[in-house]
Design a protein around this motif. Structure first.
Motif: not given
Ligand SMILES: Cc1ncc(COP(=O)(O)O)c(C=O)c1O
Length: 419
Positions: A81-93
């Motif tokens: 969940e944490v990495t998914a949240w940060f992925t969205a914040l960093a505009q990653g796919d």
């Protein structure tokens, strides 16, 4: 005062009560310290003592967050969940981005450079003169040559200086009749001293002069500040970085050092993994903290993205307030756009020590972290007013005073400068 003899570890077990009292004393001191903890990017605003029950069992996230492991005593669901949240914040796919919870910002840098080296085995690392010292350590460990690039007047890496260095490297490669080595670019989002943000797109383009290029952004503090700033600094995967890292104990205030790193999955090198672990593992460590992953998750859930935005803006307001207050006592503050850091003339050593100011050369720094209040800034300024006036001098941060925000504070400096 705790002494070596209080803490010594002997042959025999010591009474639990006595040990407990010592631990209480340690936590009392740590909590008390936050009142004057002004110069470092640790957030002391939170109290997670209600989560002490998490210490009742080992939580060990061995291997990739999205891979089960044989031991089963992990918190990888939270980590995902944490990495998914940060992925969205960093505009990653979300489909193509890999991430995990690290031991801190420095592991994130090392991981990013490692992925870069695997992609471009002969490329040097290009980092600005304001990059964190962990970059030098990581480059040394990985045996990658490190090239230091000058900063421009805004404190960020100078794209023209980078292009010049990369062109020279390309000419060398051509003269030697070898394929271009390329460049591993280490951008910094929120420099340790001064807080400037490197601008990824033009830097990526400049690095292209050396041939193929890999970009890691060290966003230890700025990875949480940049997304909520206007205009938004270009720092992340969506802006052309191949990997990014952030610290969890800095803006997010997790009470144990930790961080998050993300990288484009297709670039990941594969590591040898012990069969007994029963997991895939692209991380740098074997055992990793399951506690840190849960506490990161807790903080993000507690605040939500909206709560974080509000907190970032509040801290930026405090930084701006500090610029005015420091100018009023003649300390010549400078603040880069968006930064929580405010630099000023280095005061006497006892003031630096009392307020835990970070300092380099002739400049000291306060960082408006969430626990830093206007009252604390006022108290620091009162101490500065009473201390011997520092000798103002040009430094690389004095240039930062050119920042429009800092200029606004200048007239106050002229009016209130102590005699
Ligand atoms: C820009 C930057 N990068 C990396 C680090 C190191 O991060 P950590 O202490 O989480 O390893 C810091 C620490 O202050 C930093 O400011």
């Amino acid at each position: 005062m705790l002494s070596h003899s209080d803490l010594s570890i002997g042959h025999k077990p010591r009474p639990a009560e006595e040990t407990g009292l010592l631990l209480r004393e340690v936590s009392r001191r740590l909590v008390e310290a936050r009142e004057r903890f002004l110069g470092f990017p640790g957030n002391m605003a939170f109290d997670d003592s209600d989560s002490g029950h998490l210490l009742a069992a080992l939580a060990n996230n061995v291997g990739d967050p999205d891979s089960e492991d044989a031991s089963g005593v992990h918190t990888k669901l939270f980590e995902r969940e944490v990495t998914a949240w940060f992925t969205a914040l960093a505009q990653g796919d979300p489909e193509t981005t890999y991430g995990y919870v690290t031991s801190g910002g420095s592991e994130g840098i090392t991981f990013g450079l490692y992925v870069g080296r695997r992609r471009l085995p002969h490329a040097p690392v290009y980092a600005s003169s304001a990059a964190h010292y962990s970059v030098r350590k990581a480059a040394d460990l990985l045996r990658m040559p490190l090239v230091t690039v000058e900063c421009g007047p805004d404190g960020a890496m100078d794209a023209e200086a980078l292009a010049k260095l990369c062109r020279a490297q390309r000419h060398e490669d051509e003269a030697a009749g070898r394929p271009p080595r390329g460049a591993v670019l280490l951008a910094t989002a929120g420099a340790t001293m001064g807080g400037a943000f490197d601008d990824v797109p033009p830097l990526r383009e400049a690095a292209g002069a050396a041939g193929p290029c890999y970009v890691h952004t060290d966003a230890a503090l700025g990875g949480i500040v940049a997304p909520f700033s206007t205009p938004r600094p270009a720092w992340c995967l969506g802006d052309g970085a191949d990997s990014v890292s952030v610290s969890g104990h800095k803006f997010l205030g997790v009470p144990v050092p930790c961080g998050i790193v993300l990288a484009r999955r297709e670039l990941l090198p594969s590591f040898p993994v012990g069969e007994y672990v029963g997991a895939r593992d692209h991380t740098l460590a074997c055992s990793r903290s399951g506690l840190a992953a849960v506490l990161l998750w807790k903080r993000l859930r507690q605040l939500g993205t909206c709560g974080l935005r509000t907190l970032v803006h509040r801290c930026q307001d405090t930084a701006e307030y500090a610029v005015g207050a420091l100018a009023a006592v003649g300390a010549h503050p400078g603040r880069h756009r968006h930064a929580l850091a405010v630099t000023f003339d280095r005061p006497p050593e006892e003031v630096c020590r009392r307020w835990r100011l970070s300092a380099e050369g002739r400049r000291a720094q306060l960082i408006a972290m969430p626990h830093v209040t206007r009252r604390a800034v006022d108290e620091l300024c009162a101490a500065l007013r009473q201390s011997d006036p520092p000798v103002p001098s040009p430094s690389r941060w004095a240039v930062a005073v050119r920042d429009e925000d800092a200029y606004r504070a200048e007239p106050a400096a002229a009016q209130h400068r102590p005699a």
